[in-house]
Design a protein around this motif. Structure first.
Motif: not given
Length: 287
Positions: A159-166, A188-192, A202-208, A275-276
């Motif tokens: 399972x992996x998610x990204x969060x738009x609200x840190x 910044x968008x962060x992954x869990x 996990x990592x972070x990226x700069x856009x959705x 989203x995940x």
């Protein structure tokens, strides 16, 4: 008729909405609470009520797993129609459901065979385990076979998610408040990811849009997939989810792909606009 019954908790989601109508599965309640307001999670519950809850909530919402007393009552009610119960629950790293189920099961030693399993997952990850167990029970499989099937699937679930609200990472002590404010300002968008039953960064990226690309890349690392699920905020597939589904079908054309709302419980971890994906890797055949 099978004397095996399946118990789970209401954070679960199923790949087929009507599943619960056709199989003998009992769902124990998980609650999301803010002050005196409470929402009971469930397979058909989306995030509409969470939006209203958070509008009036002055503190962070909390979650309440099924209690030991509630689970003991369920087991007692099933005792007249069951000799064996398989109780599969949300990861112990996210919920007290597993611990409470273990405690409740001790009251039935010598009277009822209750096996409690930590799914090390949640939402539709948990649901896929419950579905497999219930389908096997309906085929008349032995209880030990059900346990073996479920335990064999757990290491194949990802399972992996990204969060738009840190801000949600602040709640779990993963980053500081100042880091969250700056990250949100920069988009910044962060992954869990779920690892050993716990959500870890996990990592972070700069856009959705880049985050969506990373989700696709994550799934493409698997060569053989039994089931794919897209976890979204909405109860109906969003345009974003449909686009992801179309892209995933290029790489896994014969794999079933489901879209579900991740629901109130998971929203307390990842927020209301995440989203995940959940990947159930195919079982490797032994030579």
């Amino acid at each position: 008729m099978s004397r095996v019954r399946i118990v789970t908790d209401s954070t679960t989601r199923f790949s087929t909405p009507s599943f619960i109508e056709h199989y003998l599965v009992t769902i124990a309640p998980t609650i999301v609470r803010c002050g005196s307001v409470r929402i009971q999670d469930g397979p058909q519950v989306d995030l509409a009520m969470m939006h209203r809850l958070l509008e009036d909530c002055q503190t962070n919402p909390t979650t309440e797993a099924p209690t030991q007393a509630q689970l003991a009552q369920i087991y007692a009610q099933l005792q007249s129609s069951a000799d064996q119960i398989l109780s599969i629950h949300t990861s112990a790293g996210l919920s007290d459901a597993v611990a409470n189920a273990h405690a409740a099961s001790q009251q039935f030693l010598g009277r009822l065979d209750i096996q409690v399993i930590d799914s090390k997952s949640a939402s539709i990850g948990l649901g896929l385990l419950v579905q497999a167990a219930a389908e096997a029970a309906s085929r008349g499989e032995e209880f030990d076979t059900l346990v073996h099937i479920v335990r064999g699937m757990i290491p194949r679930l990802y399972m992996i998610f990204f969060l738009s609200d840190l801000y949600y990472l602040v709640r779990y002590g993963l980053i500081s408040r100042s880091q969250a404010i700056l990250g949100n300002m920069l988009g910044i968008v962060s992954f869990l990811t779920m690892e050993e039953g716990r959500m870890i960064p996990m990592e972070k990226v700069r856009s959705r849009s880049r985050a969506i690309d990373k989700l696709i890349e994550f799934v493409c690392e698997f060569s053989d997939v039994e089931h794919l699920a897209i976890l979204q905020a909405n109860s109906r597939p969003s345009q974003e989810s449909v686009s992801i589904m179309d892209r995933l079908r290029v790489y896994h054309p014969s794999t079933p792909i489901t879209t579900v709302s991740y629901g109130p419980f998971i929203s307390t971890i990842v927020g209301l606009d995440s989203l995940g994906v959940v990947v159930l890797e195919a079982e490797r055949s032994t030579p």
